[in-house]
Design a protein around this motif. Structure first.
Motif, PDB file in Angstrom:
ATOM      1  N   SER A 259      -6.881  18.818  -0.487  1.00  0.00           N
ATOM      2  CA  SER A 259      -5.427  18.348  -0.881  1.00  0.00           C
ATOM      3  C   SER A 259      -5.349  17.054   0.254  1.00  0.00           C
ATOM      4  CB  SER A 259      -4.388  19.172  -0.897  1.00  0.00           C
ATOM      5  OG  SER A 259      -4.106  19.717   0.109  1.00  0.00           O
ATOM      6  N   PHE A 260      -5.753  16.990   1.302  1.00  0.00           N
ATOM      7  CA  PHE A 260      -5.521  16.199   2.552  1.00  0.00           C
ATOM      8  C   PHE A 260      -4.013  16.180   2.722  1.00  0.00           C
ATOM      9  CE2 PHE A 260      -9.231  14.384   1.083  1.00  0.00           C
ATOM     10  CZ  PHE A 260      -9.823  13.933   2.458  1.00  0.00           C
ATOM     11  N   SER A 261      -3.462  17.561   3.024  1.00  0.00           N
ATOM     12  CA  SER A 261      -1.991  17.740   3.135  1.00  0.00           C
ATOM     13  C   SER A 261      -1.860  18.397   4.661  1.00  0.00           C
ATOM     14  CB  SER A 261      -1.764  18.645   2.235  1.00  0.00           C
ATOM     15  OG  SER A 261      -1.923  18.177   0.689  1.00  0.00           O
ATOM     16  N   SER A 262      -0.672  18.699   4.652  1.00  0.00           N
ATOM     17  CA  SER A 262      -0.171  19.089   6.192  1.00  0.00           C
ATOM     18  C   SER A 262      -0.526  20.564   6.460  1.00  0.00           C
ATOM     19  CB  SER A 262       1.656  19.358   5.986  1.00  0.00           C
ATOM     20  OG  SER A 262       1.987  19.924   7.233  1.00  0.00           O
ATOM     21  N   ARG A 263      -1.194  20.710   7.604  1.00  0.00           N
ATOM     22  CA  ARG A 263      -1.307  21.939   8.294  1.00  0.00           C
ATOM     23  C   ARG A 263      -0.683  22.316   9.430  1.00  0.00           C
ATOM     24  NH1 ARG A 263      -5.835  20.778  11.933  1.00  0.00           N
ATOM     25  NH2 ARG A 263      -5.378  22.902  12.702  1.00  0.00           N
TER      26      ARG A 263
ATOM     27  N   THR B  89       0.867  -1.132  -0.091  1.00  0.00           N
ATOM     28  CA  THR B  89       0.090  -0.105   0.132  1.00  0.00           C
ATOM     29  C   THR B  89       0.899   1.083   0.106  1.00  0.00           C
ATOM     30  OG1 THR B  89      -1.758  -1.034   0.895  1.00  0.00           O
ATOM     31  CG2 THR B  89      -1.599   1.428   1.256  1.00  0.00           C
ATOM     32  N   ARG B  90       0.602   2.199  -0.810  1.00  0.00           N
ATOM     33  CA  ARG B  90       1.502   3.338  -1.191  1.00  0.00           C
ATOM     34  C   ARG B  90       0.649   4.839  -0.470  1.00  0.00           C
ATOM     35  NH1 ARG B  90       5.487   0.573  -3.937  1.00  0.00           N
ATOM     36  NH2 ARG B  90       4.360  -1.262  -4.950  1.00  0.00           N
ATOM     37  N   THR B  91       1.343   5.691  -0.218  1.00  0.00           N
ATOM     38  CA  THR B  91       1.062   7.085  -0.034  1.00  0.00           C
ATOM     39  C   THR B  91       1.317   7.821  -1.003  1.00  0.00           C
ATOM     40  OG1 THR B  91       3.178   7.594   1.238  1.00  0.00           O
ATOM     41  CG2 THR B  91       1.570   6.466   2.459  1.00  0.00           C
TER      42      THR B  91
ATOM     43  N   ASP C  56      -1.283  -0.476  -6.813  1.00  0.00           N
ATOM     44  CA  ASP C  56      -1.414  -0.950  -5.548  1.00  0.00           C
ATOM     45  C   ASP C  56      -2.452   0.254  -5.087  1.00  0.00           C
ATOM     46  OD1 ASP C  56       0.002  -3.282  -5.526  1.00  0.00           O
ATOM     47  OD2 ASP C  56       1.820  -2.016  -5.187  1.00  0.00           O
ATOM     48  N   PRO C  57      -3.324  -0.078  -3.969  1.00  0.00           N
ATOM     49  CA  PRO C  57      -4.060   1.039  -3.169  1.00  0.00           C
ATOM     50  C   PRO C  57      -2.917   1.921  -2.687  1.00  0.00           C
ATOM     51  CG  PRO C  57      -4.074  -0.908  -1.975  1.00  0.00           C
ATOM     52  CD  PRO C  57      -3.416  -1.261  -3.237  1.00  0.00           C
ATOM     53  N   SER C  58      -3.683   3.365  -2.479  1.00  0.00           N
ATOM     54  CA  SER C  58      -2.921   4.476  -1.941  1.00  0.00           C
ATOM     55  C   SER C  58      -3.773   5.304  -1.261  1.00  0.00           C
ATOM     56  CB  SER C  58      -2.044   5.139  -3.004  1.00  0.00           C
ATOM     57  OG  SER C  58      -2.796   5.763  -3.932  1.00  0.00           O
ATOM     58  N   PHE C  59      -3.125   6.034  -0.364  1.00  0.00           N
ATOM     59  CA  PHE C  59      -4.160   7.276   0.323  1.00  0.00           C
ATOM     60  C   PHE C  59      -2.872   8.193   0.580  1.00  0.00           C
ATOM     61  CE2 PHE C  59      -2.519   4.063   3.608  1.00  0.00           C
ATOM     62  CZ  PHE C  59      -1.676   5.008   4.418  1.00  0.00           C
ATOM     63  N   PRO C  60      -3.670   9.459   0.984  1.00  0.00           N
ATOM     64  CA  PRO C  60      -2.627  10.683   1.381  1.00  0.00           C
ATOM     65  C   PRO C  60      -1.796  10.474   2.372  1.00  0.00           C
ATOM     66  CG  PRO C  60      -4.911  11.228   0.889  1.00  0.00           C
ATOM     67  CD  PRO C  60      -4.967   9.807   0.846  1.00  0.00           C
ATOM     68  N   VAL C  61      -0.460  10.757   2.315  1.00  0.00           N
ATOM     69  CA  VAL C  61       0.302  10.537   3.349  1.00  0.00           C
ATOM     70  C   VAL C  61       0.005  11.131   4.501  1.00  0.00           C
ATOM     71  CG1 VAL C  61       1.910  12.487   2.818  1.00  0.00           C
ATOM     72  CG2 VAL C  61       2.735  10.536   3.695  1.00  0.00           C
ATOM     73  N   TYR C  62      -0.470  12.439   4.820  1.00  0.00           N
ATOM     74  CA  TYR C  62      -0.864  12.775   5.750  1.00  0.00           C
ATOM     75  C   TYR C  62      -1.719  11.902   6.766  1.00  0.00           C
ATOM     76  CZ  TYR C  62      -0.608  16.975   8.788  1.00  0.00           C
ATOM     77  OH  TYR C  62      -0.178  18.067   9.735  1.00  0.00           O
TER      78      TYR C  62
END
Length: 708
Positions: free
Chosen positions: A691-695, A142-144, A370-376
């Motif tokens: 974006s499902f990113s860092s805050r 599974t990746r990010t 492969d499946p993935s999701f946002p790293v955060y």
């Protein structure tokens, strides 16, 4: 004494041509490579790289966790007793056996592929690519997606510019008449080894350099002609007010906007109040940003009249709730003023490493689905085993060159997440807090101990030599993965039948470098043009060089972005209501003398300013806090104790604690208190959307005196 051209293969903003000076098999000094231009200067991180290689705590043998069950968090100093040293044969055999057992029990996609910036600039020795290749051939993982650094901007700007090159060469600043460093601390984060000297040169010739930042940074003091202390997370409001002033005073470039973009009328309607009755005036922004109205007007007028202007946004702008809008609004400002794609101007988008460089291929990736999701989201996905309703069954992680226990937001949640996994294998130089959570740890070689081609931010390539042999017992990531692939039955597929040196020679043969041997000797191959600016071909002929956006033009309003549920045009989002118990905003910038958590364990390397939280004198006086005393900082996610640095270099109502220190926890008041200075014990893993990113720059804390 022998010299070898080298360059740091790390997640650093430099990309510097350096020379390693070697005596009796040891690097005794590192200096600038004279083959580079006068603007190519290294820094202490590169000059003292051998301090990490020769550190007494460097891992020299593989480690195996003594107890297979249980994964109690320990600081780096306390974790040694959790492991025993092993031979390479035993550790590799055990890792291969555990991977086979894991795959049979859970399936390969239960393994999370997690690598980061410990080795990321190399064409060949790239930890993320080597890890991904190995796990794909093993059966998948599974990746990010995205990254902690620039996730929001990458997402948002793809809707504005498509995939066009939005960067610029540092030499482009030679033609700038105004430079705006917006949340960009050039001296500390660099964004290319040539950027700080070029900005300093511009200032010396009289170019106004405006620094917009909550902190009075080294950049503001050394390079800036005007420091504007803004409230964290309010940048889009200030940009909207500047645009309002440009429109009301007819300082926008009508023909430029019409020719090169779509959607600007929607943004104009929002800024002027036609959309919702609220005009984004300087007075409106003053209340939000904490900047006097007259200063906003002065800045907007300067910016509208001085051309060409380069607006250089730091990544800090988009590491906040609503950071996507700040990334889009900087692009809108440069378009409105006709500075996009013009010599001395800039796109307003991300500029570091966002241009082409001399061609050199990388090792071909192995396709996968492969499946993935946002790293955060990684800790929440492990803990909840789902993301947005999709199930994930993560039971293991393979971690190379990543110190999640320092760099990941909400450290206590990260610990809980890794404790749920059945198998964690890692590669690193040290027993970092993250490696201390692993079951098997392999010691990895450093950039001084291997050959590689390094990709910098500018229009050149670097050769980094194996200046010294690694200590006995150390292997490169490629050698580790190859040895595991042999045991798992896919070594030929993994290596392609080539050693690392054979791969490098093959890649150089396919590159545009005409003389690989000369490249290896000098360490540098320069592209022809060193003063490029992104989008210049599009600006010169938009019909011949359209963008790969739906319209072929710059999309100030994007119908695709609108599908995320947010307005098509960039806009100021109201920040979250400040919790009454947590009245102070906290920012956590990069340190000058560190690469994220690297160098944090090197004695005397970090500066005093990294080891204390910055607070304005007025905030300290309100709380009866004094210079140098240890205070308590708390957020909804954790508590820490940290020395206090009282300084007027931070705006009132805002605190600053540099990121990158390794965490250390102490039992206090029936809970864990962080005492190592690791700021991410206070930050949230709730992302900015869409974006499902860092805050990590939208954080609210309380600061209290410790009463014993």
């Amino acid at each position: 004494m022998k010299t070898f051209p080298v360059s740091c293969n790390k997640d650093c903003g430099g990309g510097c041509p350096l020379l390693a000076h070697v005596e009796e098999g040891k690097v005794v000094r590192i200096s600038n490579n004279p083959a580079g231009s006068l603007y190519m200067k290294g820094c202490r991180k590169g000059f003292r790289a051998m301090d990490m290689d020769n550190h007494p705590h460097r891992l020299l043998k593989p480690l195996i966790r003594r107890e297979r069950k249980g994964r109690t968090f320990r600081s780096a100093e306390e974790a040694k007793d959790l492991f025993r040293e092993a031979s390479w044969e035993e550790a590799l055999d055990m890792a291969a056996s555990r991977l086979k057992e894991f795959q049979a029990r859970y399936g390969s996609q239960a393994m999370l592929d997690f690598s980061s910036g410990g080795s990321c600039r190399g064409v060949f020795h790239n930890s993320s690519k080597l890890s991904s290749r190995f796990l794909t051939l093993w059966g998948g993982a599974t990746r990010t997606t995205g990254n902690y650094s620039s996730g929001a901007a990458s997402f948002a700007l793809s809707h504005v510019f498509g995939s066009a090159h939005t960067g610029m060469d540092a030499g482009n600043l030679a033609q700038s008449e105004m430079i705006l460093l917006w949340g960009y601390n050039a001296l500390d984060t660099r964004f290319g080894c040539e950027m700080p000297p070029r900005i300093l040169e511009a200032r010396k010739r009289g170019v106004p350099v405006v620094v917009i930042d909550p902190r009075n940074t080294r950049t503001a003091k050394t390079m800036g002609t005007w420091w504007i202390p803004i409230k964290p997370g309010t940048d889009t409001a200030l940009m909207a007010a500047i645009l309002y002033h440009l429109i009301r005073n007819d300082l926008q470039d009508h023909q430029f906007i019409e020719k090169y973009s779509i959607g600007f009328p929607e943004l104009k309607a929002y800024v002027t109040g036609q959309t919702d009755g609220v005009a984004r005036t300087p007075a409106w922004a003053s209340e939000i940003c904490g900047i006097p109205e007259k200063d906003i007007v002065k800045l907007a007028d300067m910016y509208g009249r001085i051309k060409p202007a380069a607006l250089l946004p730091g990544l800090s702008l988009q590491r906040a709730l609503g950071g996507e809008e700040a990334a889009r609004m900087t692009a809108a400002l440069q378009l409105a003023t006709g500075n996009t794609g013009r010599p001395g101007g800039s796109s307003g988008g991300m500029f570091w490493g966002r241009m082409s460089r001399p061609y050199c291929p990388t090792v071909p990736a192995v396709p996968h689905s492969d499946p993935s999701f946002p790293v955060y989201a990684w800790p929440d996905v492990i803990l909840n085993q789902q993301f947005q309703g999709r199930p994930y069954h993560l039971k293991g992680a393979y971690i190379t060159s990543s110190n999640l226990m320092s760099q990941g937001s909400d450290i206590l949640k990260n610990i809980q997440a890794l404790q749920k996994l059945d198998l964690i294998i890692g590669h690193d130089f040290f027993l970092t807090p993250t490696m201390a959570m692993c079951d098997i740890v392999f010691p990895a070689a450093s950039f001084l101990e291997r050959n590689d081609i390094v990709t910098p931010a500018g229009n050149f390539l670097l050769w980094s030599s194996r200046a010294v042999e690694p200590p006995e017992g150390i292997r490169t990531d490629y050698q580790i993965f190859t040895a595991l692939a042999e045991r798992l039955g896919f070594a030929e597929a993994y290596t392609g039948g080539r050693s690392a040196e054979e791969w490098l020679d093959h890649l150089l043969e396919k590159s545009e470098i005409p003389d690989p041997e000369d490249f290896k000797a000098t360490g540098l191959f320069m592209g022809k043009d060193q003063e490029r600016v992104g989008l210049s071909d599009f600006i010169a002929d938009p019909a011949e060089h359209p963008l790969n956006t739906p319209s072929g033009r710059i999309e100030i309003a994007s119908r695709e972005y609108e599908k995320t549920g947010f307005p098509a045009y960039p806009h100021h989002r109201e920040g979250p209501e400040i919790p009454g118990d947590y009245p102070l905003a906290l920012v956590s910038p990069h340190p000058l003398q560190g690469i994220h958590s690297q160098f944090a364990n090197v004695e005397g390397f970090r500066m005093e300013e990294d080891l204390a939280v910055w607070m304005h004198p007025a905030d300290a006086a309100e709380r009866n806090l004094h210079q140098g005393e240890t205070i308590s900082l708390s957020s909804p996610f954790g508590t820490m104790e940290i020395p206090l640095r009282i300084t007027e270099d931070i705006r009132k109502g805002c605190l600053c604690l540099n990121e990158g220190l390794w965490p250390r926890f102490t039992e206090k008041n029936s809970g864990l208190t962080e005492t190592g200075g690791s700021v991410n014990v206070l930050t949230s893993s709730e992302p900015t959307l869409p974006s499902f990113s860092s805050r990590t720059h939208t954080v609210f804390v309380n600061a209290l005196k410790i009463i014993n």
